[in-house]
Write a protein that holds these residues in place. Structure first.
Motif: not given
Length: 142
Positions: A66-85
């Protein structure tokens, strides 16, 4: 394990960023408080384990490209955090509600840390199980 996870540059960037921020937090909190740095290291590890790893497993297993922005590491971090929540915290709320009101058990009898860690392990195991089942189903169909 290699069949499930393929670590790439974005994953390394994300983990190094988390390591750097955690180290800065531990150093700052150790300098400005009288508590041992090991206390903060333990708290950060528990936080990462409960609030990040289950979502990271789900993201890595099912949404790795998945890719939302050009910062894929930040995208993965945010999606991982929200899936955990969405998974761990929701299940923790239900478990706490059932424990307190339905079972009529005091909160001190069963440790909150034990419940949250077991829920995090359960969510991660279910994610791996679903991915294993889908892979097995795909290989049988082909």
């Amino acid at each position: 394990m290699n069949k499930f996870f393929q670590f790439n540059k974005d994953d390394r960037t994300m983990w190094l960023g988390m390591l750097g921020i955690s180290a800065v937090f531990i150093v700052l909190m150790s300098l400005f408080t009288t508590t041992s740095p090991f206390y903060y290291a333990k708290r950060i590890l528990i936080t990462i384990f409960i609030m990040f790893l289950p979502g990271y497993a789900i993201t890595k297993l099912f949404f790795d490209h998945m890719e939302f922005t050009e910062y894929r590491a930040l995208d993965k971090f945010l999606v991982s955090f929200f899936f955990s929540i969405a998974t761990v915290q929701t299940l923790y709320f239900i478990a706490t509600y059932v424990r307190t009101y339905a079972l009529n058990v005091d909160e001190d009898v069963i440790s909150s840390n034990a419940i949250s860690i077991s829920i995090a392990l359960l969510v991660t195991a279910v994610a791996f199980g679903v991915k294993f089942y889908l892979n097995k189903k795909k290989t049988i169909a082909s």
